[in-house]
Design a protein around this motif. Sequence first.
Motif, mmCIF file in Angstrom:
data_model
loop_
_atom_site.group_PDB
_atom_site.id
_atom_site.type_symbol
_atom_site.label_atom_id
_atom_site.label_comp_id
_atom_site.label_asym_id
_atom_site.label_seq_id
_atom_site.Cartn_x
_atom_site.Cartn_y
_atom_site.Cartn_z
ATOM 1 N N ALA A 178 0.830 -1.205 0.000
ATOM 2 C CA ALA A 178 0.000 0.000 0.000
ATOM 3 C C ALA A 178 0.861 1.251 0.000
ATOM 4 C CB ALA A 178 -0.935 0.004 1.198
ATOM 5 N N LEU A 179 1.955 1.211 0.788
ATOM 6 C CA LEU A 179 2.885 2.340 0.820
ATOM 7 C C LEU A 179 4.192 2.033 1.537
ATOM 8 C CD1 LEU A 179 1.794 5.035 3.456
ATOM 9 C CD2 LEU A 179 1.160 2.646 3.573
ATOM 10 N N ALA A 180 4.228 0.954 2.320
ATOM 11 C CA ALA A 180 5.414 0.702 3.144
ATOM 12 C C ALA A 180 5.944 -0.717 3.009
ATOM 13 C CB ALA A 180 5.092 0.998 4.608
ATOM 14 N N GLY A 181 5.804 -1.300 1.827
ATOM 15 C CA GLY A 181 6.322 -2.641 1.615
ATOM 16 C C GLY A 181 5.354 -3.709 2.087
ATOM 17 N N VAL A 182 5.786 -4.978 2.025
ATOM 18 C CA VAL A 182 4.945 -6.106 2.424
ATOM 19 C C VAL A 182 5.707 -6.992 3.403
ATOM 20 C CG1 VAL A 182 3.605 -6.098 0.296
ATOM 21 C CG2 VAL A 182 5.700 -7.467 0.417
ATOM 22 N N ALA A 183 4.960 -7.747 4.202
ATOM 23 C CA ALA A 183 5.558 -8.572 5.260
ATOM 24 C C ALA A 183 5.780 -10.008 4.802
ATOM 25 C CB ALA A 183 4.660 -8.535 6.494
ATOM 26 N N TYR A 184 6.159 -10.176 3.551
ATOM 27 C CA TYR A 184 6.413 -11.503 3.003
ATOM 28 C C TYR A 184 7.742 -11.475 2.253
ATOM 29 C CZ TYR A 184 1.488 -12.633 3.878
ATOM 30 O OH TYR A 184 0.273 -12.866 4.470
ATOM 31 N N PRO A 185 8.399 -12.636 2.143
ATOM 32 C CA PRO A 185 9.699 -12.685 1.440
ATOM 33 C C PRO A 185 9.525 -12.726 -0.079
ATOM 34 C CG PRO A 185 9.133 -14.877 2.227
ATOM 35 C CD PRO A 185 8.049 -13.954 2.730
ATOM 36 N N VAL A 186 9.056 -11.623 -0.647
ATOM 37 C CA VAL A 186 8.802 -11.578 -2.093
ATOM 38 C C VAL A 186 10.121 -11.464 -2.854
ATOM 39 C CG1 VAL A 186 6.496 -10.608 -1.845
ATOM 40 C CG2 VAL A 186 8.444 -9.074 -2.024
ATOM 41 N N ASP A 187 10.104 -11.936 -4.083
ATOM 42 C CA ASP A 187 11.278 -11.861 -4.959
ATOM 43 C C ASP A 187 10.990 -10.828 -6.043
ATOM 44 O OD1 ASP A 187 13.386 -12.190 -6.708
ATOM 45 O OD2 ASP A 187 13.384 -14.384 -6.596
ATOM 46 N N ARG A 188 11.396 -9.610 -5.804
ATOM 47 C CA ARG A 188 11.100 -8.510 -6.730
ATOM 48 C C ARG A 188 11.922 -8.625 -8.016
ATOM 49 N NH1 ARG A 188 11.498 -2.916 -4.492
ATOM 50 N NH2 ARG A 188 9.712 -2.498 -5.875
ATOM 51 N N SER A 189 13.111 -9.184 -7.909
ATOM 52 C CA SER A 189 13.945 -9.372 -9.104
ATOM 53 C C SER A 189 13.289 -10.360 -10.059
ATOM 54 C CB SER A 189 15.338 -9.870 -8.714
ATOM 55 O OG SER A 189 16.023 -8.898 -7.959
ATOM 56 N N PHE A 190 12.706 -11.406 -9.509
ATOM 57 C CA PHE A 190 11.995 -12.376 -10.337
ATOM 58 C C PHE A 190 10.817 -11.718 -11.041
ATOM 59 C CE2 PHE A 190 8.369 -15.281 -10.754
ATOM 60 C CZ PHE A 190 8.906 -16.258 -11.586
ATOM 61 N N LEU A 191 10.074 -10.901 -10.312
ATOM 62 C CA LEU A 191 8.921 -10.207 -10.892
ATOM 63 C C LEU A 191 9.352 -9.263 -12.016
ATOM 64 C CD1 LEU A 191 6.888 -9.384 -7.659
ATOM 65 C CD2 LEU A 191 6.151 -10.880 -9.529
ATOM 66 N N ALA A 192 10.446 -8.541 -11.781
ATOM 67 C CA ALA A 192 10.938 -7.610 -12.798
ATOM 68 C C ALA A 192 11.334 -8.363 -14.068
ATOM 69 C CB ALA A 192 12.120 -6.823 -12.259
ATOM 70 N N GLN A 193 11.981 -9.502 -13.903
ATOM 71 C CA GLN A 193 12.401 -10.300 -15.051
ATOM 72 C C GLN A 193 11.187 -10.879 -15.786
ATOM 73 O OE1 GLN A 193 15.123 -13.441 -14.056
ATOM 74 N NE2 GLN A 193 15.430 -14.073 -16.171
ATOM 75 N N GLU A 194 10.220 -11.394 -15.043
ATOM 76 C CA GLU A 194 9.018 -11.971 -15.648
ATOM 77 C C GLU A 194 8.243 -10.943 -16.455
ATOM 78 O OE1 GLU A 194 6.990 -15.192 -15.379
ATOM 79 O OE2 GLU A 194 9.122 -15.673 -15.469
ATOM 80 N N LEU A 195 8.205 -9.716 -15.951
ATOM 81 C CA LEU A 195 7.379 -8.677 -16.561
ATOM 82 C C LEU A 195 8.169 -7.757 -17.495
ATOM 83 C CD1 LEU A 195 5.264 -7.879 -13.400
ATOM 84 C CD2 LEU A 195 4.440 -8.964 -15.495
#
Length: 266
Positions: free
Chosen positions: A197-214
């Motif tokens: 929403a504005l301050a990140g998320v409380a899960y171990p997300v992989d943002r690099s994977f998302l960037a590559q996928e998209l």
Amino acid sequence: MNEALRSRKRGDKSAAAFTASIPFDRRLYGQDIAGSIAHAKMLSRQGIIAEKEAELIIMGLISIREEIEKGEFSFRTELEDIHMNIEARLFDRIGEVAGKLHTARSRNDQVALDLRLYAKEAISQTIEALVGFQRALLDLAEANKDVVMPGYTHLQRAQPVLLAHHLLAYFEMAQRDVERFGHCLEHADIMPLGSGALAGVAYPVDRSFLAQELGFARISANSLDAVSDRDFVIEFQAASAVTMMHLSRLAEETVLWSSAEFGLVE
């Protein structure tokens, strides 16, 4: 039902229709579904949801995309926007597991993602069209490189110029347009998912994977900025306005040249 209650219900419907964005943002369906598919893959990859759950979500999203592309999807104004329309349909198709798609994602970073994906596509298409326009100018200039015409200032004949030289002035304008859109593309090419929403998320997300996928070049550095930044939209509108001014100038010259007073174009 008394008149006051009927009037209020009519007002409720009018307000809902006024605030609904589905007539406009329905065009984002492809970006919204692509982002959700990538997000579901990431959630499964990180062990946040089960693999079978992710597969079910992805199959549901693909089937919804096919419905939309076949013209079989019923867009509902009462659901307000494309995000809720797709989400509601996903619940219809696969049940409660659809709710897990919202894990580690807010509507804020989802909307930001969709808009960036859409802008990237629009910018790339615009650059491609401008390059095609430049090729046409080069071909026309090459075919008329020995043609001499009057150069005008304030609609008065001033100095002789080559038609090719005049046409290549528009090549230069288009080149600046391409560069402006290129800068705009750089600013749009930033992946915001994971900002929440504005301050990140409380899960171990992989943002690099998302960037590559998209297909994003970079990941946003600040979550507050990521969910609120629309600078690239304003930059696209500004670059588009300059481009249209250049095209309008060429169109107006063609109108003048084809008039009886000028007689340069038959």
